[in-house]
Write a protein that holds these residues in place. Structure first.
Motif, PDB file in Angstrom:
ATOM      1  N   LYS A 184      -6.017   8.596  -7.708  1.00 42.00           N
ATOM      2  CA  LYS A 184      -6.299   9.084  -6.362  1.00 42.00           C
ATOM      3  C   LYS A 184      -6.985   8.047  -5.493  1.00 42.00           C
ATOM      4  N   TYR A 185      -7.796   7.156  -6.110  1.00 41.35           N
ATOM      5  CA  TYR A 185      -8.553   6.161  -5.334  1.00 41.35           C
ATOM      6  C   TYR A 185      -8.248   4.759  -5.837  1.00 41.35           C
ATOM      7  N   PHE A 186      -8.064   3.853  -4.873  1.00 41.77           N
ATOM      8  CA  PHE A 186      -7.734   2.464  -5.187  1.00 41.77           C
ATOM      9  C   PHE A 186      -8.645   1.523  -4.408  1.00 41.77           C
TER      10      PHE A 186
ATOM     11  N   ILE B 272       0.859  -1.174   0.000  1.00 42.81           N
ATOM     12  CA  ILE B 272       0.000   0.000   0.000  1.00 42.81           C
ATOM     13  C   ILE B 272       0.906   1.237   0.000  1.00 42.81           C
ATOM     14  N   PRO B 273       0.804   2.105  -1.013  1.00 40.75           N
ATOM     15  CA  PRO B 273       1.699   3.278  -1.073  1.00 40.75           C
ATOM     16  C   PRO B 273       1.584   4.147   0.179  1.00 40.75           C
TER      17      PRO B 273
ATOM     18  N   PHE C 158      -4.403  -4.630  -5.574  1.00 37.92           N
ATOM     19  CA  PHE C 158      -4.564  -3.201  -5.296  1.00 37.92           C
ATOM     20  C   PHE C 158      -4.753  -2.508  -6.635  1.00 37.92           C
ATOM     21  N   CYS C 159      -5.980  -2.073  -6.899  1.00 36.59           N
ATOM     22  CA  CYS C 159      -6.360  -1.683  -8.253  1.00 36.59           C
ATOM     23  C   CYS C 159      -6.918  -0.254  -8.263  1.00 36.59           C
ATOM     24  N   PRO C 160      -6.504   0.594  -9.224  1.00 34.91           N
ATOM     25  CA  PRO C 160      -7.135   1.908  -9.344  1.00 34.91           C
ATOM     26  C   PRO C 160      -8.649   1.767  -9.475  1.00 34.91           C
TER      27      PRO C 160
ATOM     28  N   SER D 188      -7.924   6.211  -0.273  1.00 32.87           N
ATOM     29  CA  SER D 188      -7.637   7.528  -0.827  1.00 32.87           C
ATOM     30  C   SER D 188      -6.128   7.751  -0.752  1.00 32.87           C
ATOM     31  N   CYS D 189      -5.535   8.098  -1.885  1.00 35.89           N
ATOM     32  CA  CYS D 189      -4.082   8.232  -1.945  1.00 35.89           C
ATOM     33  C   CYS D 189      -3.687   9.679  -2.248  1.00 35.89           C
ATOM     34  N   PRO D 190      -2.451  10.063  -1.925  1.00 40.62           N
ATOM     35  CA  PRO D 190      -2.009  11.448  -2.146  1.00 40.62           C
ATOM     36  C   PRO D 190      -2.165  11.875  -3.602  1.00 40.62           C
TER      37      PRO D 190
END
Length: 496
Positions: A413-415, A54-55, A435-437, A405-407
């Motif tokens: 932006k969402y995965f 997970i980033p 882990f998919c957009p 929600s990602c930076p």
């Protein structure tokens, strides 16, 4: 000459030791198909799969759970079958005595066995093990996703839904008690009250779509005799082995009842040295495979109708994530939007939903179902297979879809992360990642199913080709059945 004999003996001894070691390591409780207990099989995973990281900066903002009810007692019909087995064992022993057959090889427990469920007039209820499974699952999910469950409870923030079948709603209650334990003032556990909502069984197209789908009910009614016919050669083979092994005149029905007893004893009571000990590990593997075939054909990838009737559930999941994204984008205050949608249902719900996500498939197979082409049946043991009822839908089996929600500095932006039985699982539709957009998830996994409207799939009369008797398929399938799956080029001509 002597050295050759010594080498042969060493080889034979090593084979014997290896065989004994395999039998000692064999845990029958991991081979009970959908009767498997969650705690025994939940950590059985594909070793070759490496989950995505997970980033940094990505945080969960919404969680969807689709879970099966926990371990339950046998149903009323099955309790009757086990009661009949008590009488049947007495008949088998008496017959052996009349034929003057030695009973030395007959297991001791045969002589005084009574069904553990003798005297029960109702069945199918969630048992204590099942309560623990869901309670512990609720605790673990709260711990793993603590940021999602830090708000005060409100039924619109943490939506809990179950079917009207008591074991499903009881599972929802046990889960909620674990999820919200220590958050209230009720009793020593500081529990709090929470809401569980249900739709009418007659109209629940989200969690009991299989009961509302007329075409599916018709398909299943006509397909069940075919599935039973498909399993017969395996049961006949094992019945013959039991007759030779124990000297009793077992029938195919006896073998079926004893296998069912094995599953109930091992899963519910942790008894593995009675009914289960009648079968060798290789026989258990074959019996498990017949159960897995049934799940595949009647609930899984065997026919597209099986999972396409679950599209309303998939749409509901996606809609809940879109609402969460909207709330995030519009900076809604905490406590004003839904953070989790938690559902409790049945194997007939979890299996089709897993298929809609394309789980337990190779990439080429995923492309086949996207093109609406049938798949091969799961290969026969000793070949390996991904499709196992004990993994796909054990008691309390579940799929979680976690929206992150990602930076803003990431490409998306969402995965969506998919967890099966709490473990990351690859999605062939997203390049084998877990882990998919979110937009890719919608485009590649969800969108192809949305062209199939529930009313059309379930209530528009199937054409004659779809309704034709299944007996015409037997010659092809029996040829495959006895080939031991060696001919990889063989494929089904019909969409089962």
């Amino acid at each position: 000459m002597k050295s050759a004999i010594v080498v042969s003996l060493v080889i034979l001894l090593s084979v014997f030791v290896h065989s004994n070691s395999e039998e000692e390591d064999f845990d029958v409780r991991k081979h009970l198909s959908t009767v498997s207990r969650y705690g025994v099989v939940k950590d059985v995973a594909e070793n070759s799969f490496v989950p995505s990281d997970i980033p940094n900066g990505c945080t969960p903002i919404h969680l969807n759970l689709v879970a099966r009810h926990g371990t339950r007692s046998p149903t009323k019909k099955r309790i009757k079958e086990l009661n009949n087995l008590t009488d049947r064992l007495e008949v088998l022993l008496k017959d052996a005595e009349e034929r003057k057959i030695s009973l030395q090889k007959v297991p001791v427990w045969f002589h005084k066995w009574r069904s553990p469920w003798e005297g029960k007039v109702k069945g199918g209820e969630l048992i204590r093990i099942g309560e623990d499974e869901l309670y512990d699952l609720g605790n673990r999910i709260r711990e793993k996703f603590s940021d999602l469950f830090n708000d005060d409870y409100h039924p619109d923030v943490y939506t809990i839904k179950a079917t009207q079948v008591p074991r499903a709603s009881a599972s929802a209650v046990a889960f909620g008690m674990g999820l919200f334990s220590g958050r209230g003032t009720l009793g020593p556990g500081c529990h709090r009250a929470f809401s569980v909502s249900s739709e009418s069984r007659a109209s629940d197209i989200f969690l009991r779509f299989f009961e509302c789908c007329e075409n599916y009910k018709d398909f299943r009614k006509h397909q069940e005799p075919f599935v039973n016919k498909l399993k017969e050669p395996i049961f006949d083979e094992i019945t013959s082995a039991l007759v030779r092994r124990y000297g009793l005149n077992f029938t195919r029905q006896d073998t079926s009842s004893l296998w069912f007893l094995c599953k109930q004893e091992a899963s519910l009571l942790d008894i593995t040295d009675q009914a289960c000990s009648l079968f060798s590990p290789s026989e258990v593997a074959l019996l498990e495979w017949t159960d897995d075939l049934e799940v595949f054909i009647l609930k899984g990838y065997g026919k597209s109708l099986n999972y396409r009737m679950g599209v309303p559930l998939l749409e509901d999941v996606v809609q809940s994530m879109e609402h969460a994204i909207q709330a995030k984008e519009e900076n809604h205050p905490p406590g004003s939007y839904e953070k989790a949608r938690l559902r409790f249902a049945h194997a007939e719900t979890v299996v089709p939903f897993s298929c809609l996500l394309g789980l337990f498939l190779e990439k080429s197979e995923f492309q086949q179902i996207q093109r609406e082409q049938p798949l091969q049946l799961p290969p026969k043991p000793p070949q390996k297979r991904k499709w196992r009822g004990s993994t796909v839908a054990p008691f309390a089996g579940n799929n979680m879809l976690v929206l992150y929600s990602c930076p803003a500095n990431t490409s998306n932006k969402y995965f969506v992360q998919v967890l099966h039985n709490e473990h990351p699982i690859p999605m062939p539709g997203c390049g084998g990642s877990n882990f998919c957009p979110f937009e890719e998830f919608k485009e590649k996994i969800v969108a192809p199913h949305l062209k199939h409207d529930y009313t059309t799939v379930c209530n528009v009369k199937l054409d004659k080709e779809e309704q034709k008797p299944v007996t015409s398929k037997l010659s092809l399938l029996f040829r495959w059945l006895f080939s031991m799956g060696k001919d990889d080029k063989w494929s089904q001509k019909d969409d089962l």
